[in-house]
Design an enzyme around this catalytic site. Structure first.
Site, PDB file in Angstrom:
ATOM      1  N   SER A 170       0.822  -1.218   0.000  1.00 31.19           N
ATOM      2  CA  SER A 170       0.000   0.000   0.000  1.00 31.19           C
ATOM      3  C   SER A 170       0.849   1.258   0.000  1.00 31.19           C
ATOM      4  CB  SER A 170      -0.909   0.004   1.235  1.00 31.19           C
ATOM      5  OG  SER A 170      -0.112   0.021   2.423  1.00 31.19           O
ATOM      6  N   GLY A 171       2.125   1.135   0.351  1.00 27.72           N
ATOM      7  CA  GLY A 171       2.991   2.300   0.472  1.00 27.72           C
ATOM      8  C   GLY A 171       3.200   2.723   1.911  1.00 27.72           C
ATOM      9  N   HIS A 190      14.413  -2.370   0.581  1.00 32.25           N
ATOM     10  CA  HIS A 190      14.090  -1.466   1.694  1.00 32.25           C
ATOM     11  C   HIS A 190      15.333  -0.695   2.125  1.00 32.25           C
ATOM     12  CE1 HIS A 190       9.978  -2.182   3.533  1.00 32.25           C
ATOM     13  NE2 HIS A 190       9.957  -2.939   2.454  1.00 32.25           N
ATOM     14  N   ARG A 191      16.447  -1.386   2.256  1.00 33.65           N
ATOM     15  CA  ARG A 191      17.673  -0.726   2.724  1.00 33.65           C
ATOM     16  C   ARG A 191      18.178   0.300   1.729  1.00 33.65           C
ATOM     17  NH1 ARG A 191      20.999  -5.919   5.237  1.00 33.65           N
ATOM     18  NH2 ARG A 191      19.988  -5.886   7.311  1.00 33.65           N
ATOM     19  N   ARG A 196      16.523   3.790   1.963  1.00 32.13           N
ATOM     20  CA  ARG A 196      16.660   4.552   3.198  1.00 32.13           C
ATOM     21  C   ARG A 196      17.898   5.427   3.147  1.00 32.13           C
ATOM     22  NH1 ARG A 196      15.133  -0.581   5.750  1.00 32.13           N
ATOM     23  NH2 ARG A 196      17.234  -0.924   6.537  1.00 32.13           N
ATOM     24  N   GLU A 245      18.199  -5.341  13.747  1.00 33.46           N
ATOM     25  CA  GLU A 245      17.180  -6.372  13.550  1.00 33.46           C
ATOM     26  C   GLU A 245      16.875  -7.014  14.892  1.00 33.46           C
ATOM     27  OE1 GLU A 245      18.461  -9.108  10.593  1.00 33.46           O
ATOM     28  OE2 GLU A 245      18.395  -7.648   8.950  1.00 33.46           O
TER      29      GLU A 245
END
Length: 399
Positions: free
Chosen positions: A232-233, A270-271, A274, A282
């Site tokens: 969905s964001g 994802h990394r 960023r 983690e």
């Protein structure tokens, strides 16, 4: 020191000429913006818009008293006219200081992109910093404290604002004004929502601001819950809320999955998006992190934390659940919610919304759905802001 914004848009203005995008279609009335240009005390002009004399007149000002015109970046927008009598525009070399006949002092700042930033000090000592589009300071050593006002490309270069905050050049009382606004963000409510999340604001073209006067800084919420369905964001929205702040600690509750290449690829993506200044840890041990003082936390996500918690109490087994698992999980959830309530840190928490789809076919699946719904509701109760993300659009539910 009075500052009149003759324009607040990107070099091509907003809407862009001939652009068919939705943001440009919505940029009407007060949301139209000429290329950014600043008139300081009627004596100093930073950058030029097409028709600067008319722009100033619409704002109730005149450029007849301008003693210096400074350019901050190569102009790539509509043609600019140079009214008769206006001093020839120049760019000051990096590090050079300039005294204007009006009593203002200007220092040129080196940037990490083509262009020049300008620090302007009034005869009474108020200080503002103006940065061109797409640029951040290349160095901020030796500054005498926070500026009264900074004007920069907040949406295009949020890391520039993060650098200013990290160095102390932008403090809690600094008025952060977004300029060089382009068609990347729809104008109106969404624009102001995103800027407020960064502790910034914008104003319409023609507005006059008094540098150094108190202005209520947009309230950056200390605790935010972002929920949404798959893809969905929601993670992008959560990251966006902290990208203008330095030293963010990204808390990944996902762990690793041996032999699952798709999962590994997701983590890498994802990394990569960023900011490089963020640190990652983690862990599902969230309570100690929430209890510590420190930089903002981004926790992604509660659904995976709940999976780990349910694993640890044997919640997937019906008998264990009935005998001890339900009570043990409730204790774990209560401890986490209490930590969110008491945390001294700025926190953005991501979670999945799984209660709007198909009812799971198994008892354990329904158990997870129900417990995640309860966890989301309890966490949301402790957050100043709660957002639901649908189709990439963030809908404020609280705050």
């Amino acid at each position: 020191m009075d500052l009149t914004l003759l324009g607040t848009g990107a070099p091509q203005g907003l809407p862009r000429p001939g652009c068919p995008c939705a943001a440009c279609a919505l940029a009407v009335g007060g949301e139209t913006r000429a290329a950014t240009a600043l008139l300081v005390d009627g004596a100093l002009l930073l950058d030029l818009t097409p028709g600067p004399a008319f722009a100033a007149a619409r704002a109730g000002r005149s450029i007849a008293g301008v003693r210096q015109v400074l350019l901050s970046h190569p102009h790539d927008g509509p043609a600019v006219e140079f009214p008769a009598g206006l001093p020839a525009p120049v760019r000051v070399p990096d590090g050079r200081e300039l005294s204007v006949i009006s009593g203002h002092k200007v220092r040129a700042m080196a940037l990490d992109a083509p262009g020049t930033g300008y620090e302007v000090t009034s005869p009474d000592g108020e200080r503002l910093l103006y940065l061109p589009p797409g640029a951040a300071p290349a160095g901020l050593a030796g500054l005498p404290g926070p500026y009264d006002m900074v004007l920069l490309d907040v949406l295009g270069r949020p890391d520039a604002l993060a650098r200013l905050r990290e160095s102390g050049a932008a403090g809690p009382t600094t008025d952060v004004v977004a300029v060089h606004l382009d068609h990347d963000v729809p104008p109106g409510r969404e624009l102001h929502r995103r800027l407020a999340a960064a502790g910034a604001r914008t104003v319409p073209d023609g507005t006059t601001l008094t540098v150094g006067d108190y202005h209520e800084v947009p309230d950056v919420p200390r605790r935010t819950l972002v929920v949404g369905g798959a893809r969905s964001g929601k993670s992008v929205e959560a990251e966006r809320r902290l990208e203008s702040f330095p030293e963010v600690l990204y808390v990944a509750t996902s762990g690793t999955r041996e032999g699952d290449q798709d999962w590994t690829d997701r983590i890498v993506r994802h990394r990569e998006r960023r900011p490089g200044s963020w640190r990652t840890v983690e862990t599902c041990d969230l309570v100690p992190l929430l209890a510590e003082e420190g930089p903002p936390l981004l926790i992604d996500c509660l659904a995976l934390w709940l999976t780990d918690a349910m694993d640890s109490v044997g919640a997937w087994d019906d008998q264990v659940w009935a005998e001890s698992g339900e009570a043990a999980l409730a204790e774990r959830v209560a401890e986490l919610v209490a930590a969110i309530r008491a945390t001294p840190r700025t926190v953005v928490v991501v979670s999945n919304e799984v209660g709007s789809g198909v009812v799971p076919a198994t008892a354990s699946g329904r158990r997870f759905r129900d417990e995640l719904g309860r966890l989301n509701a309890a966490a949301g109760d402790e957050c100043e802001h709660v957002l639901l993300v649908v189709a990439g659009q963030a809908l404020p539910l609280r705050g």
